[in-house]
Design an enzyme around this catalytic site. Sequence first.
Site, PDB file in Angstrom:
ATOM      1  N   THR A  54     -16.649  76.532 -52.481  1.00 27.07           N
ATOM      2  CA  THR A  54     -15.776  75.636 -52.832  1.00 27.07           C
ATOM      3  C   THR A  54     -14.505  76.314 -53.824  1.00 27.07           C
ATOM      4  O   THR A  54     -13.200  76.297 -53.719  1.00 27.07           O
ATOM      5  CB  THR A  54     -16.135  74.637 -53.733  1.00 27.07           C
ATOM      6  OG1 THR A  54     -17.073  73.928 -53.235  1.00 27.07           O
ATOM      7  CG2 THR A  54     -15.271  73.696 -54.514  1.00 27.07           C
ATOM      8  N   CYS A  55     -14.941  77.513 -54.367  1.00 28.24           N
ATOM      9  CA  CYS A  55     -14.027  78.252 -55.147  1.00 28.24           C
ATOM     10  C   CYS A  55     -13.147  79.002 -54.156  1.00 28.24           C
ATOM     11  O   CYS A  55     -11.952  78.885 -54.772  1.00 28.24           O
ATOM     12  CB  CYS A  55     -15.012  79.372 -55.909  1.00 28.24           C
ATOM     13  SG  CYS A  55     -16.224  78.866 -56.948  1.00 28.24           S
ATOM     14  N   SER A  56     -13.432  79.420 -52.824  1.00 28.37           N
ATOM     15  CA  SER A  56     -12.183  80.007 -52.181  1.00 28.37           C
ATOM     16  C   SER A  56     -11.549  79.132 -51.020  1.00 28.37           C
ATOM     17  O   SER A  56     -10.531  79.294 -51.038  1.00 28.37           O
ATOM     18  CB  SER A  56     -13.179  81.027 -51.312  1.00 28.37           C
ATOM     19  OG  SER A  56     -13.850  82.145 -51.925  1.00 28.37           O
TER      20      SER A  56
END
Length: 166
Positions: A54-56
């Site tokens: 999700t971060c990327s």
Amino acid sequence: MTIAIGARLPDGILMERIEDPAGGEPTLLSHDVNELARGKRIALFAVPGAFTRTCSARHLPEFVALAAQLRAKGIDEIWCVSVNDAHVMAAWGAAHGAIGAIRMLGDGSARWTHALGLAVDLGDKGMGWRSRRYSAIVENGVLARLNLEAPGEFKISDAQSLLEQV
């Protein structure tokens, strides 16, 4: 205890890797958080880990895409903080075109994240101590806004939500 709105950021050190434009050795900078925040309005977001799903796929790319709009609304700097070292943060930032738009700051030991009261033990997932996912507005070293996600969620710490709050 989690940091509260109106509280001064706790003391701490965040690390940043700066590349040499001439191709020489990069510089590793150690920043005192309160000195770095002094006199600035900062959009801060923290993620559980660089290069994670999700971060990327969403969190960092959305802040990159909206960086100019955040600055146009009076944000002086955008900080991305993760419990990764500065080298990993720099590589992750470079992979997403964030360098120059977002300060990629590492809290490799999780000390500052613990001081904020925002650390989470993800050892059962093989990740160790990490940061909870959040976004915030910091004004002259004081927490003005905090969007803290529930575990496993990504609903309120996104760049668009923070942009609407500035």
